[in-house]
Scaffold this motif. Structure first.
Motif, mmCIF file in Angstrom:
data_model
loop_
_atom_site.group_PDB
_atom_site.id
_atom_site.type_symbol
_atom_site.label_atom_id
_atom_site.label_comp_id
_atom_site.label_asym_id
_atom_site.label_seq_id
_atom_site.Cartn_x
_atom_site.Cartn_y
_atom_site.Cartn_z
ATOM 1 N N GLU A 159 0.373 3.477 -1.506
ATOM 2 C CA GLU A 159 -0.917 3.155 -0.898
ATOM 3 C C GLU A 159 -0.818 3.103 0.612
ATOM 4 O O GLU A 159 -1.749 3.503 1.318
ATOM 5 C CB GLU A 159 -1.424 1.815 -1.452
ATOM 6 C CG GLU A 159 -2.099 1.988 -2.799
ATOM 7 C CD GLU A 159 -2.487 0.661 -3.421
ATOM 8 O OE1 GLU A 159 -1.901 -0.366 -3.032
ATOM 9 O OE2 GLU A 159 -3.377 0.657 -4.263
ATOM 10 N N GLU A 164 -3.737 7.132 -3.578
ATOM 11 C CA GLU A 164 -4.218 6.150 -4.547
ATOM 12 C C GLU A 164 -3.064 5.639 -5.376
ATOM 13 O O GLU A 164 -2.105 6.370 -5.632
ATOM 14 C CB GLU A 164 -5.219 6.815 -5.494
ATOM 15 C CG GLU A 164 -6.606 6.258 -5.375
ATOM 16 C CD GLU A 164 -7.479 6.773 -6.512
ATOM 17 O OE1 GLU A 164 -8.464 7.451 -6.192
ATOM 18 O OE2 GLU A 164 -7.137 6.521 -7.670
ATOM 19 N N ALA A 165 -3.208 4.399 -5.818
ATOM 20 C CA ALA A 165 -2.137 3.812 -6.617
ATOM 21 C C ALA A 165 -1.919 4.619 -7.896
ATOM 22 O O ALA A 165 -2.853 5.155 -8.470
ATOM 23 C CB ALA A 165 -2.480 2.370 -6.968
#
Lengths: 312, 444, 272
Positions: A159, A164-165
């Motif tokens: 992140e 995005e995670a």
């Protein structure tokens, strides 16, 4: 010469065969004695269970594992028709494909680096071999945390870099890879040690003569190191492959076979079938199939390997 | 020469250890007297903080009297413990009493190696009606009580009150129907794009609960309570309602997918990544304590077209094992009764978040104090006590439910990851029915 | 092969980067073991205050010393057992000639391919029948026979010149004496290797010890690690990490001490 030698030969030949026979029998007895403890234990704890497993694979069982209904080959047929088992096969093969070259490559790079005679190299060697001393249970705990979607370090780094995670253990596209990464890490210690030893036993005169010819670093790597290392690489390949097919601990702790059976490697599937579903019959059938696969793969490997490996 | 001495030394060591090991015959014979007291072997699966609480209760019991000594032994997860039990049932190695999860009930009954507690209830004239009805009903089959409930929990919906406020919602009013959850989730993500609205752990137990709340049966034949089930008991509409609900939120991008991992889900909630989630009431204390914001607890939702039915009790119960000496079983029964006293129940409830099986515990001061500090804890009790009694909420009885759970979890995960709902549902039903069939065939 | 300064720097940099990568999981765990639950949940990297609370909790949760001692006993006994059986078997495969020798050796190797988890239940029943549950015997004896160990030692024994054997035969030294006085001392490196390997793998076992024990009397430390994790409630990461560190330290120390010998020994088995 024949005339003279004939008589004594005739006499001693009789004794000779008798002596040989005596020796052979005594050798057989001695052999068995030396082997007895191992054979006994293998018999009780490996062959007997294997026999039982083969037997059970033809039955349905109750919760205790006692066979209740004879079904012949039905278990085997059911397994090959079940999408879950086919998924397990696929996952296991993919897993082997990720971890075996992965482990060997990483360990090789580390071994080559650590082979240099630099000051303090011992410290680095110790660190690289350290993962061998970390049990599957502990390693899985470490990686469970690293893969944590919220507080895990991997996602925090990802992140921070603006992505995005990732659902490392929850996304079916990533789960198998994640389990593979943690497995590679766990195997590095052992593989590194073996490869390092292999590197160190390569005769230095080979490098020296190459130096005289003015060979570059990577040339030496390609033409000397890798070929001379091939017996060791072969050994490592065999052991890593067999281990890949027997992976259990990490799956149990990290993903329990999920998500959507993506990481339901065969051994874990067997465990689930036997211990959680109490279907020891189908579990046994799966175990037999696994054994045959490993056997075939190893035989193939030996046949191919013998030709490609460069022995001194 | 050194090698020889080394080997000799090794032999001696081995021999010594062998001898020591042989004399170390601890639990081969259970009914043994231990300093004049009766020993009771108690197998359980409580790990983590619950184990601490359990151990302290056991210690207190042992110290409070000198007739019985209870040895509480951890056996792994519920799955692992049950497998172990099946392997040793009927032998000397079996324990005196054992904690088994609720879906292991039928398996235990079928094993033939347990003694229903009804036997002891009758002997003692023990009043079961003093205990929470909705809890003991799970473990009652054909008017016989088989096991004593111990750590019971129900699912609840946790929500982030602060996040509600920030989205312009009333923090004291939680959504009650599927539709309301969908709407609230949308509002949450609108107000805070970084926060998702709802998370549902892919846990078979939660799916079963959502079915029960609709009045749906998990298995046919009255959830297995009037006869052994032959196939699943829920209708397509009931079964799919959960899938459709989740899919709506996935499409709205308000759903947070944590797969099967409950721990990650709670961590996400605490970190403010998701505003609502469903989980066992047993986590209530931990969640409320560790949250940097105010946490609300609410009943689990249901489809708006039906009426809320209630929840099934979850957790585990205590079983008496057969073929032990009378003295041993009496001692175990004494311990079981001890565990049900209001004092111990209050302690257990407050210390772990599991229910108090004995409602009298709720009158105890420590519970009252805890409720004052955390009034949310009361919601869990309210949800249980307002459950409408029916076969659906009594819970399903079948020995392959553990397998069914895994099948439903895979189906949920498929939906979470964007798979086709109809296919996932059909596969799930097919696999469950197959599993039921096999289990019925394989049973003696 | 002396290198230029720039090459040396590159190597050092690479080495350091890789070391960090390899060792970081353990380092992170170490840091976390000193942190409170709050710190962990809120994602701190360095604990706000170093506390040994987690370690204290681990000792509270289960009889840690007992488990550690059990792990030691089990690992050492298995190690000795494996050294004995593997060396005897390897001796037979190398120095004794008899019919079916190669076939039996192949069967030994085949046992490496049988997944242990598949044979657990029958083995459990066997152990129960022998009354070896909750007993050191049940945890150790099944593992004395090792195909890997036999294989390793066999490769090493093969390097012992055959003239020595012939000389000993002429001198009238019996097989066992030859084994004790000549073969074993010459195979010292491999024996140490197998010893360390056996110890470490035994220390790391967790499924079998969990199944073969019903109480704490002979339980090993890996099970303790499992016990720290909870099924129905939140995991306490700090405590779990502290447990993991405790479990890992003994084997790391052993590895550190025996590392160079281990590496030599493993190689000799691998190359030939």
């Amino acid at each position: 010469m024949n005339e003279i030698a004939y008589q004594p030969e005739f006499q001693t030949s009789v004794n000779f065969t008798k002596e040989k026979k005596k020796q052979r029998i005594s050798n057989l007895i001695k052999g068995i004695l030396f082997l007895l403890p191992s054979i006994l234990l293998f018999g009780v704890f490996l062959f007997y269970p294997m026999g039982k497993t083969i037997y059970l694979s033809f039955f349905l069982t109750d919760n205790r594992g006692d066979p209740t209904l004879f079904v012949g080959l039905e278990n085997y047929v059911k397994i090959f028709q079940s999408s879950n088992f086919l998924q397990s096969l696929k996952s296991t093969l993919l897993f082997a494909l990720f971890t075996v070259p992965g482990t060997i490559l990483v360990s090789l790079v580390l071994a080559i680096l650590a082979n240099e005679k630099l000051r303090g190299i011992g410290v680095f060697r110790t660190i690289f071999s350290s993962t061998m001393g970390i049990s599957v249970a502990a390693a899985s705990v470490f990686w469970m945390f690293l893969f944590h979607p919220t507080i895990g370090w991997l996602n925090r780094i990802v992140e921070a870099m603006g992505f995005e995670a990732v659902g490392w253990l929850t996304d079916p596209d990533w789960a198998l890879l994640s389990v593979s990464i943690s497995t590679i890490w766990m195997n590095i210690g052992f593989t590194f040690l073996i490869l390092l030893g292999g590197l160190q036993s390569i005769d230095s005169y080979l490098y020296e003569s190459a130096d005289i010819d003015g060979a570059g670093y990577f040339y030496k790597l390609r033409r000397i190191t890798i070929p001379m290392l091939s017996p060791t690489l072969f050994f490592v390949l065999t052991v890593t492959l067999i281990n890949a097919f027997q992976t259990f601990g990490q799956v149990d702790m990290l993903t329990r076979g999920g998500p959507q059976n993506e990481t339901n490697l065969i051994v874990y599937s067997i465990y689930q079938e036997a211990f959680m579903n109490y279907q020891f019959g189908t579990a046994s059938a799966q175990a037999i199939i696994l054994f045959i696969i490993i056997l075939l793969l190893t035989l193939v490997q030996f046949k191919l390997g013998e030709r490609k490996v460069h022995y001194q | 020469m050194r090698k020889r001495k080394y080997l000799l030394g090794a032999f001696m060591l081995l021999l010594a250890l062998f001898i020591v090991g042989c004399s170390n015959k601890s639990n081969g014979n259970e009914g043994e007297e231990n300093n004049g007291t009766q020993t009771v072997t108690f197998w359980h699966s409580m790990g983590g903080a619950a184990q601490e609480a359990l151990n302290s209760i056991v210690e207190e019991y042992n110290q409070s009297q000198d007739k019985v000594t209870v040895n509480a032994e951890f056996q792994g997860t519920y799955d692992e413990a049950l497998t172990k039990f099946h392997s040793v049932a009927g032998t000397d190695s079996a324990p005196t009493m054992m904690q088994v999860f609720e879906i292991g009930t039928k398996s235990m009954v079928n094993s033939g190696f347990i003694e229903p507690i009804q036997t002891f209830v009758d002997e003692d004239n023990y009043d079961m009606s003093g205990l929470e009805e909705n809890i003991i009903n799970y473990y009652k089959i054909d008017d016989t009580f088989y096991s004593m409930p111990f750590n019971s929990s129900t699912p609840v919906m946790y929500y982030n009150k602060d996040a509600f406020k920030a989205a312009g919602l009333d923090p004291e009013i939680a959504p009650t129907t599927y539709k309301e959850v969908i709407d609230v989730s949308k509002k949450i993500t609108e107000a805070n794009p970084k926060m998702k609205g709802f998370a549902l752990q892919a846990y078979g137990w939660l799916y079963e609960q959502l079915l029960a709340n609709q009045g749906a049966l998990l298995m046919n034949n009255d959830n297995g309570r009037t006869d052994t089930p032959t196939e699943v008991g829920f209708t397509d509409e009931q079964g799919k309602s959960v899938f459709n609900w989740v899919k709506q939120m996935i499409d709205d991008e308000t759903f947070a997918n944590y797969g099967t991992n409950g721990d990650n889900m709670v961590a996400g909630f605490l970190a403010g990544d998701v505003a609502m989630f469903m989980q066992s009431s047993a986590s209530a204390r931990d969640v409320i304590d560790n949250a940097p914001f105010e946490v609300g607890v609410a009943f689990i939702p249901y489809p708006e077209s039906i009426e809320r039915q209630g929840v099934v009790i979850g957790g585990a119960s205590l079983w008496m094992i057969k073929d032990k000496s009378e003295a041993e079983q009496k001692a175990a029964w004494d311990f079981m009764k001890y565990l049900q006293t209001p004092e111990i129940q209050a302690k257990w409830h407050v210390g772990t978040g599991y229910f108090a099986v004995n409602p009298a515990a709720y009158e105890k001061q420590e519970v009252k104090d805890a409720y004052e500090k955390m009034p949310q804890l009361q919601v869990t009790v309210e949800q249980l006590q307002s459950t409408k009694s029916s076969y659906a909420t009594q819970g399903a009885l079948m020995d392959m439910i553990p397998e069914a759970r895994r099948i439903s979890e895979t189906a949920l995960e498929t939906v979470y990851n964007g798979g086709d709902i109809d296919k996932a549902y059909k596969d799930m039903v097919k696999q469950m029915n197959e599993a039921i069939e096999t289990a019925n065939k394989a049973r003696k | 092969m002396t290198l230029s300064i720039s090459k040396k720097i590159i190597f050092y940099v690479l080495l350091i980067i890789f070391s960090l990568l390899v060792f970081s999981p353990a380092l992170i765990a170490l840091l976390m073991s000193f942190m409170s639950s709050q710190d962990i949940m809120t994602g701190k990297i360095i604990p706000t205050e170093f506390s040994f609370d987690n370690y204290a909790k681990v000792f509270d949760r289960f009889p840690l010393f007992q488990y550690l001692i059990n792990s030691f006993i089990v690992s050492i006994v298995i190690m000795i057992g494996q050294l004995l059986l593997a060396s005897l078997a390897a001796y037979a495969f190398v120095f004794l000639e008899f019919k079916g020798r190669d076939f039996i050796f192949f069967v030994f190797i085949a046992t490496m391919m049988v997944p242990f988890e598949a044979s657990i239940i029958p083995n459990f029943h066997t152990i129960r029948h022998l009354n070896w549950l909750d007993h050191y015997n049940g945890l150790t004896i099944p593992f004395f026979a090792t195909a890997f160990g036999t294989f390793l030692l066999r490769q090493n024994f093969k390097q012992i010149p055959t003239e020595l054997k012939e000389a000993s035969q002429i001198a009238g030294i019996g097989e066992f004496k030859y084994y004790l006085t000549v073969v074993l001392p010459m195979a010292k490196t491999s024996l140490i290797t197998l010893g360390v390997y056996g110890f470490v793998t035994s220390w790391n076992m967790y499924l079998w010890p969990l199944l073969a024990t019903t109480n704490d009397s002979v339980r090993t430390v890996q099970i303790g690690l499992r016990q720290l994790q909870s099924q129905e409630q939140l995991n306490e990461w700090g405590v779990i990490m502290a447990g993991a560190i405790i479990v890992v330290v003994p084997t790391l120390i052993l590895l550190f001490l025996g590392q160079s010998k281990l590496q030599k020994g493993l190689t000799e088995g691998a190359i030939k």
